[in-house]
Design an enzyme around this catalytic site. Sequence first.
Site, PDB file in Angstrom:
ATOM      1  N   ARG A  27      16.160  59.887  -1.159  1.00  0.00           N
ATOM      2  CA  ARG A  27      15.362  59.410   0.507  1.00  0.00           C
ATOM      3  C   ARG A  27      16.541  59.117   0.551  1.00  0.00           C
ATOM      4  O   ARG A  27      17.207  57.759   0.477  1.00  0.00           O
ATOM      5  CB  ARG A  27      13.911  58.491   0.159  1.00  0.00           C
ATOM      6  CG  ARG A  27      13.509  57.707   1.033  1.00  0.00           C
ATOM      7  CD  ARG A  27      12.999  56.676   1.061  1.00  0.00           C
ATOM      8  NE  ARG A  27      13.188  55.375   2.147  1.00  0.00           N
ATOM      9  CZ  ARG A  27      13.181  53.970   1.787  1.00  0.00           C
ATOM     10  NH1 ARG A  27      11.248  54.543   1.700  1.00  0.00           N
ATOM     11  NH2 ARG A  27      13.002  53.648   2.427  1.00  0.00           N
ATOM     12  N   TYR A  56      14.238  50.417  10.055  1.00  0.00           N
ATOM     13  CA  TYR A  56      13.007  50.178   8.780  1.00  0.00           C
ATOM     14  C   TYR A  56      14.101  51.156   7.553  1.00  0.00           C
ATOM     15  O   TYR A  56      15.047  52.134   7.400  1.00  0.00           O
ATOM     16  CB  TYR A  56      12.327  51.141   8.389  1.00  0.00           C
ATOM     17  CG  TYR A  56      11.481  51.528   7.194  1.00  0.00           C
ATOM     18  CD1 TYR A  56      10.929  50.472   6.611  1.00  0.00           C
ATOM     19  CD2 TYR A  56      11.945  53.079   6.727  1.00  0.00           C
ATOM     20  CE1 TYR A  56      10.535  50.809   5.357  1.00  0.00           C
ATOM     21  CE2 TYR A  56      11.332  52.906   5.629  1.00  0.00           C
ATOM     22  CZ  TYR A  56      11.036  52.769   5.078  1.00  0.00           C
ATOM     23  OH  TYR A  56      10.120  52.432   3.835  1.00  0.00           O
ATOM     24  N   ASP A  83      11.720  58.548   5.129  1.00  0.00           N
ATOM     25  CA  ASP A  83      10.221  57.791   5.639  1.00  0.00           C
ATOM     26  C   ASP A  83      10.306  57.625   6.358  1.00  0.00           C
ATOM     27  O   ASP A  83      10.891  56.615   7.450  1.00  0.00           O
ATOM     28  CB  ASP A  83      10.194  56.748   4.292  1.00  0.00           C
ATOM     29  CG  ASP A  83       9.021  56.359   4.621  1.00  0.00           C
ATOM     30  OD1 ASP A  83       8.244  55.715   5.292  1.00  0.00           O
ATOM     31  OD2 ASP A  83       8.759  55.425   3.817  1.00  0.00           O
ATOM     32  N   HIS A 100       7.918  55.895   7.756  1.00  0.00           N
ATOM     33  CA  HIS A 100       7.443  54.935   8.132  1.00  0.00           C
ATOM     34  C   HIS A 100       6.475  54.396   8.878  1.00  0.00           C
ATOM     35  O   HIS A 100       6.008  53.717   9.568  1.00  0.00           O
ATOM     36  CB  HIS A 100       8.004  53.439   7.658  1.00  0.00           C
ATOM     37  CG  HIS A 100       7.748  52.679   6.810  1.00  0.00           C
ATOM     38  ND1 HIS A 100       7.388  51.081   7.184  1.00  0.00           N
ATOM     39  CD2 HIS A 100       7.083  52.309   5.734  1.00  0.00           C
ATOM     40  CE1 HIS A 100       7.347  50.278   5.589  1.00  0.00           C
ATOM     41  NE2 HIS A 100       7.298  51.177   5.242  1.00  0.00           N
ATOM     42  N   GLU A 136       7.711  61.206   4.923  1.00  0.00           N
ATOM     43  CA  GLU A 136       6.322  60.489   4.371  1.00  0.00           C
ATOM     44  C   GLU A 136       5.784  59.918   5.829  1.00  0.00           C
ATOM     45  O   GLU A 136       7.008  58.982   6.550  1.00  0.00           O
ATOM     46  CB  GLU A 136       7.026  59.766   3.687  1.00  0.00           C
ATOM     47  CG  GLU A 136       6.394  58.880   3.084  1.00  0.00           C
ATOM     48  CD  GLU A 136       7.383  57.310   1.879  1.00  0.00           C
ATOM     49  OE1 GLU A 136       7.983  57.949   2.003  1.00  0.00           O
ATOM     50  OE2 GLU A 136       6.546  56.330   1.937  1.00  0.00           O
ATOM     51  N   GLU A 144       0.818  55.741   0.614  1.00  0.00           N
ATOM     52  CA  GLU A 144       1.196  54.082  -0.351  1.00  0.00           C
ATOM     53  C   GLU A 144       0.873  53.092  -0.040  1.00  0.00           C
ATOM     54  O   GLU A 144       0.440  52.147  -0.413  1.00  0.00           O
ATOM     55  CB  GLU A 144       2.774  53.855  -0.058  1.00  0.00           C
ATOM     56  CG  GLU A 144       3.508  53.627   1.647  1.00  0.00           C
ATOM     57  CD  GLU A 144       4.558  53.226   1.499  1.00  0.00           C
ATOM     58  OE1 GLU A 144       5.312  54.598   1.026  1.00  0.00           O
ATOM     59  OE2 GLU A 144       4.940  52.460   2.156  1.00  0.00           O
ATOM     60  N   ARG A 165       0.930  59.978  -2.163  1.00  0.00           N
ATOM     61  CA  ARG A 165       1.362  59.063  -2.686  1.00  0.00           C
ATOM     62  C   ARG A 165       1.174  57.684  -3.157  1.00  0.00           C
ATOM     63  O   ARG A 165       1.820  56.231  -3.080  1.00  0.00           O
ATOM     64  CB  ARG A 165       2.148  58.501  -1.413  1.00  0.00           C
ATOM     65  CG  ARG A 165       3.004  59.721  -0.377  1.00  0.00           C
ATOM     66  CD  ARG A 165       4.573  59.246  -1.074  1.00  0.00           C
ATOM     67  NE  ARG A 165       4.972  57.422  -0.717  1.00  0.00           N
ATOM     68  CZ  ARG A 165       5.970  57.608  -1.284  1.00  0.00           C
ATOM     69  NH1 ARG A 165       6.366  58.155  -2.922  1.00  0.00           N
ATOM     70  NH2 ARG A 165       6.251  56.355  -1.455  1.00  0.00           N
ATOM     71  N   GLU A 220       9.114  57.876  -7.335  1.00  0.00           N
ATOM     72  CA  GLU A 220       9.934  57.356  -6.405  1.00  0.00           C
ATOM     73  C   GLU A 220      10.911  56.047  -7.085  1.00  0.00           C
ATOM     74  O   GLU A 220       9.655  55.669  -8.151  1.00  0.00           O
ATOM     75  CB  GLU A 220       9.044  56.268  -5.006  1.00  0.00           C
ATOM     76  CG  GLU A 220      10.054  55.458  -4.196  1.00  0.00           C
ATOM     77  CD  GLU A 220       9.646  54.650  -2.717  1.00  0.00           C
ATOM     78  OE1 GLU A 220       7.645  55.025  -3.178  1.00  0.00           O
ATOM     79  OE2 GLU A 220      10.399  54.340  -2.159  1.00  0.00           O
ATOM     80  N   TRP A 265       5.079  48.559  11.977  1.00  0.00           N
ATOM     81  CA  TRP A 265       5.846  48.637  10.693  1.00  0.00           C
ATOM     82  C   TRP A 265       6.720  49.593  10.113  1.00  0.00           C
ATOM     83  O   TRP A 265       5.400  49.613   9.151  1.00  0.00           O
ATOM     84  CB  TRP A 265       6.786  47.313  10.062  1.00  0.00           C
ATOM     85  CG  TRP A 265       7.464  46.657   9.473  1.00  0.00           C
ATOM     86  CD1 TRP A 265       8.756  46.954  10.144  1.00  0.00           C
ATOM     87  CD2 TRP A 265       7.612  47.156   8.139  1.00  0.00           C
ATOM     88  NE1 TRP A 265      10.334  46.788   8.858  1.00  0.00           N
ATOM     89  CE2 TRP A 265       9.047  46.994   7.800  1.00  0.00           C
ATOM     90  CE3 TRP A 265       7.165  47.395   7.318  1.00  0.00           C
ATOM     91  CZ2 TRP A 265       9.829  47.047   6.366  1.00  0.00           C
ATOM     92  CZ3 TRP A 265       7.565  47.284   6.083  1.00  0.00           C
ATOM     93  CH2 TRP A 265       8.968  47.054   5.348  1.00  0.00           C
TER      94      TRP A 265
HETATM   95  C1  GCO Z   1       8.886  52.955   0.606  1.00  0.00           C
HETATM   96  C2  GCO Z   1       7.278  52.118   1.258  1.00  0.00           C
HETATM   97  C3  GCO Z   1       8.381  50.918   0.926  1.00  0.00           C
HETATM   98  C4  GCO Z   1       7.056  50.030   1.578  1.00  0.00           C
HETATM   99  C5  GCO Z   1       7.186  48.493   1.188  1.00  0.00           C
HETATM  100  C6  GCO Z   1       5.633  47.943   1.412  1.00  0.00           C
HETATM  101  O1  GCO Z   1       8.279  54.641   0.802  1.00  0.00           O
HETATM  102  O2  GCO Z   1       9.084  53.049  -0.903  1.00  0.00           O
HETATM  103  O3  GCO Z   1       7.952  52.798   2.665  1.00  0.00           O
HETATM  104  O4  GCO Z   1       9.833  51.360   1.188  1.00  0.00           O
HETATM  105  O5  GCO Z   1       7.675  49.850   2.939  1.00  0.00           O
HETATM  106  O6  GCO Z   1       6.850  49.275  -0.321  1.00  0.00           O
HETATM  107  O7  GCO Z   1       5.568  46.357   0.540  1.00  0.00           O
HETATM  108 MG    MG Z   2       6.811  54.242   2.528  1.00  0.00          MG
END
Ligand code: GCO
Ligand code: MG
Length: 402
Positions: A147, A159, A210, A212, A236, A262, A283, A339, A402
């Site tokens: 990634r 991020y 990602d 995010h 993602e 996630e 995820r 991951e 975020w």
């Molecule tokens: C990822 C996630 C993490 C999250 C974290 C938040 O894809 O691994 O986005 O980086 O930001 O798990 O607690």
């Molecule tokens: Mg993520």
Amino acid sequence: MKISAARVIVTCPGRNFVTLKLETDQGVYGIGDATLNGRELAVVAYLQEHVCPLLIGRDPRRIEDLWQYLYRGAYWRRGPVTMRAIAAVDVALWDIKAKMAGMPLYDLLGGKSREGVLVYGHANGADLGSTVEAVGHYLEMGYKAVRAQSGIPGLDLAYGVGRGVLHYEPADAAMPTETRWDTRKYLDFIPSLFERLRETFGAEPALLHDVHHRLTPIEAARLGKSLEPFDLFWIEDATPAENQDAFRLIRQHTTTPLAVGEIFNTLWDAKELIANQLIDYIRMTVVGSGGITHLRRVADFAAIHGVRTGCHGATDLSPVTMGAALHFDSWVPNFGIQEYMRHSEETDAVFPHSYQFEDGYLHPGDTAGHGVDIDEELAARYPYKPAYLPVARLQDGTMWNW
Ligand code: GCO
Ligand code: MG
């Protein structure tokens, strides 16, 4: 057979982890992860005050019944706190059952479907050049999937950009760090990063990214389209998914594969996304989604719609979750990828485990149970330390995702 003790262990070997330990009257015990990054003590209280007292004296072999008891019986369903508490109990019970059977957990689930679990690592850098270097570093270590996250020209604190080479820890401050976001700067920059990565490393490595939750659906559609020439494994969390229908628009515009989930807690968070084939990878993982018992239902539902798994595996998911996920991954027929964000040495020492990385794959090991333990004496040396995830604002100060 009866559960004789249920204890919650909080430890901070570099970051906070919440672990539930269930003991039985026959000596065998099991552990489950209950960590909720930045809101840890809410789950501690939920478990200690409202779940542990219900477990004492119950038969630990009745995993399904206990799951239903905690899910239906609370009346208040779903949500990150409830589902993590249920997951911790569930994973500890599967650990106990597999230990009693003298089998690694994957055998109890139906046996291995593959030789190893393909994982992706996290490469990041402050700018394009250092991100390319970081991806090279992961490929040298044997990773087949990486990634890539990079600092964005004109923005501080993007991020996914960490301070070290192997470790990225977003929950880094006693009060949330404030970051700034600019979608146009991001959208202009990201295609050039993946263009350079393909130029440098060729077609072979799987590349992931990602977003995010930062984009609107139409912006996410544009990103997916602009990345098509670089053949990403996935993008993602392209847009927030409270409104599952939002993914329909992205899907109409791009063939770049989509991953999400996630922050989902139950199948209901993903039902439309999966049933309408709006995503390619789900995820969700054991700790966030009610444990093995619920996650395998999600996986089966995904399988019939051609969606594969891609379990979350950031550092806030303790080695206990990683161990349990690797058994799940070894079995699940519609596996996609896992991951793997490495834990610090301090964390690994507190949670001795049998899983191992080799040549781009993780192997769960053959120990009976899920193969992860907790060294309670060592854990006690690292008291809880409040730590928040950052927040993001647009350039004019408006709160963003975020
Ligand atoms: C990822 C996630 C993490 C999250 C974290 C938040 O894809 O691994 O986005 O980086 O930001 O798990 O607690
Ligand atoms: Mg993520």
